[in-house]
Design a protein around this motif. Structure first.
Motif, short mmCIF file in Angstrom:
data_model
loop_
_atom_site.label_atom_id
_atom_site.label_comp_id
_atom_site.label_asym_id
_atom_site.label_seq_id
_atom_site.Cartn_x
_atom_site.Cartn_y
_atom_site.Cartn_z
N VAL A 25 0.85 -1.13 0.02
CA VAL A 25 0.01 0.08 0.03
C VAL A 25 0.86 1.06 0.11
CG1 VAL A 25 -1.76 -1.09 1.03
CG2 VAL A 25 -0.24 0.04 2.67
N HIS A 26 2.13 1.22 0.37
CA HIS A 26 3.08 2.30 0.42
C HIS A 26 4.49 2.00 0.42
CE1 HIS A 26 3.55 6.61 1.42
NE2 HIS A 26 4.54 6.25 2.33
N GLU A 41 -1.25 -3.94 4.13
CA GLU A 41 -2.29 -3.70 4.98
C GLU A 41 -2.11 -4.14 6.47
OE1 GLU A 41 -5.99 -4.83 3.18
OE2 GLU A 41 -6.25 -2.80 2.02
N THR A 69 -6.12 -1.53 9.57
CA THR A 69 -5.31 -1.92 8.49
C THR A 69 -4.10 -0.78 8.36
OG1 THR A 69 -6.78 -0.72 6.86
CG2 THR A 69 -7.21 -2.97 6.94
N SER A 71 -1.97 1.99 6.34
CA SER A 71 -2.35 2.56 5.11
C SER A 71 -1.14 3.36 4.50
CB SER A 71 -3.41 3.98 5.39
OG SER A 71 -3.07 4.75 6.50
N SER A 72 -0.20 3.59 5.40
CA SER A 72 1.07 4.14 4.92
C SER A 72 2.06 3.96 6.19
CB SER A 72 1.06 5.63 4.79
OG SER A 72 0.77 6.42 5.85
N ARG A 86 -5.57 2.32 10.36
CA ARG A 86 -7.07 2.76 10.16
C ARG A 86 -8.03 1.82 10.56
NH1 ARG A 86 -6.87 5.76 4.75
NH2 ARG A 86 -5.82 7.08 5.94
N ASP A 92 -7.74 7.74 12.72
CA ASP A 92 -6.65 6.95 12.34
C ASP A 92 -5.51 7.27 13.54
OD1 ASP A 92 -7.70 6.61 9.94
OD2 ASP A 92 -6.45 7.98 8.84
N THR A 116 -8.57 11.71 9.44
CA THR A 116 -7.83 10.84 8.71
C THR A 116 -6.80 11.51 8.44
OG1 THR A 116 -10.15 10.52 7.53
CG2 THR A 116 -7.98 9.74 6.30
#
Length: 390
Positions: A25-26, A41, A69, A71-72, A86, A92, A116
């Motif tokens: 994802v990142h 994730e 999960t 996200s970054s 998240r 977050d 977020t």
């Protein structure tokens, strides 16, 4: 360029075909460009660039609680990082991990200030968090300053720690850049300094920003993706205009070399560009410590540096469209697939760059600092997740 087809791989090129268990994802490099983190994730993997080796890996409930999960992630050192988790119907959380500690996870920050988290940057004890419309600077885990940015869906933010002039190498000067409410504008701020430098960067929305290591230079790209502009962070003046191409593109990443002599750009196209930066005289560009930033009118661009393509009609800039006065890339490299890439210059060899993609591809290549042109591929892995663990 070294080829890696389905036949036997060329000498010096290692191809890994096994698929990674979880999609990435990142991906992001540390400040020095020596290591990078790849987040899924459910966890994260930290790799060294040269040689390519996985130095840390964590996943499962110790990283992301049930229902959450990743996200970054952002890497500070090879063993210290922060990652965003998240959870549905919750704010977050930003978790900090120290691989040198037995417990691993050492702290967690959850703030309703930004429900977020769109982006984070780490620099020593500082953390910059970009939310939907606001950003927050932390020092040592404590909130220090809130900044209004306007809509920031891409989580654009950049941070650098230079050295305060006249105060030795031990005194750092933290600068950070964020979007403004006004379309195409960027604000540059210094810690504990009133005001900001407000840069009129593009007519379109800003799509990517980066600061040089010492915080003296700001690079920006707009959503059109044809031009990258370089500004002085002291007064907002435009120093150089670089042309990626004539067709539109989404700029994914901009990186300065450690000595600020080169600038690398990746996009959703398959060509990575390296530009030679002019030798800017910025000896007096930083305001005195504690003084206010002052926004001055943008100054004309300096003459283009040698050995980088620009139109023969560049002497007419100001009268002709920017196509004729902007400077084309000095060196270029073609990746095998259009995906989202991060890029970093080698700390010891500034003409060597590392490129990693969310498709798990890994490239290491070099360019001739005198002749430029097509870069030479040194290493390529189709799947670094598999190759680095063998």
């Amino acid at each position: 360029m070294v080829s890696t087809s389905s036949s036997a791989p060329a000498a010096g090129v290692v191809v890994a075909d096994a698929a990674a268990p979880d999609p990435l994802v990142h991906v992001a490099f540390n400040q020095q460009g020596t290591h990078f983190v790849a987040a899924t994730e459910t966890g994260f993997h930290v790799f060294s660039c040269e040689p390519l080796e996985r130095v840390m890996h964590r996943s499962g409930p110790t990283v992301a609680a049930p229902g959450g999960t990743v996200s970054s992630a952002e890497l500070l050192t090879r063993s210290q990082l922060a990652f965003v988790t998240r959870r549905e119907n919750e704010d977050d959380a930003i978790d900090f991990w120290n691989g040198m500690c037995k417990e691993g996870k050492v702290a967690s920050v959850t703030s309703s200030h930004h429900r977020t988290v769109r982006g984070i940057r780490l620099q020593g004890e500082y953390m910059l968090v970009a939310g939907e419309e606001k950003a927050r600077l932390y020092f040592g885990g404590s909130r220090e300053k809130d900044v209004t940015t306007g809509p920031n869906p891409l989580g654009l933010c950049a941070m650098a720690a230079g050295t305060t002039e006249g105060q030795g190498t031990g005194s750092s000067l933290v600068s950070y850049a964020l979007p403004r409410k006004l379309l195409g504008e960027v604000q540059v701020r210094r810690r504990r300094t009133p005001g900001s430098v407000d840069v009129r960067a593009h007519d379109s929305a800003v799509a990517c920003i980066a600061l040089s290591r010492d915080g003296r230079l700001l690079a920006t790209a707009g959503t059109r993706g044809t031009l990258v502009r370089v500004f002085s962070t002291a007064d907002g003046s435009k120093l150089q205009e670089l042309r990626r191409g004539t067709d539109g593109a989404t700029i994914h990443y901009i990186a300065f070399s450690p000595d600020s002599k080169w600038l690398a750009v990746t996009s959703d196209k398959t060509t990575v560009h390296v530009f030679r930066l002019a030798d800017f005289d910025l000896a007096s560009s930083s305001p005195e410590d504690g003084g206010d930033f002052v926004l001055l009118p943008a100054s004309p661009m300096q003459s283009p540096p040698a050995k980088q393509g620009s139109s023969s009609l560049s002497f007419l800039k100001g009268y002709l469209p920017t196509y004729f006065s902007s400077e084309w890339s000095f060196a270029h490299f073609r990746v095998r697939k259009a995906t989202k890439y991060s890029i970093a210059f080698d700390q010891q060899r500034p003409n060597t760059i590392t490129i990693v993609g969310v498709d798990r591809s890994f490239y290491r290549c070099e360019f001739d600092p005198v002749k430029g042109g097509a870069m030479h591929e040194l290493k390529y892995y189709r799947n670094f997740m598999d190759a680095a663990t063998k």
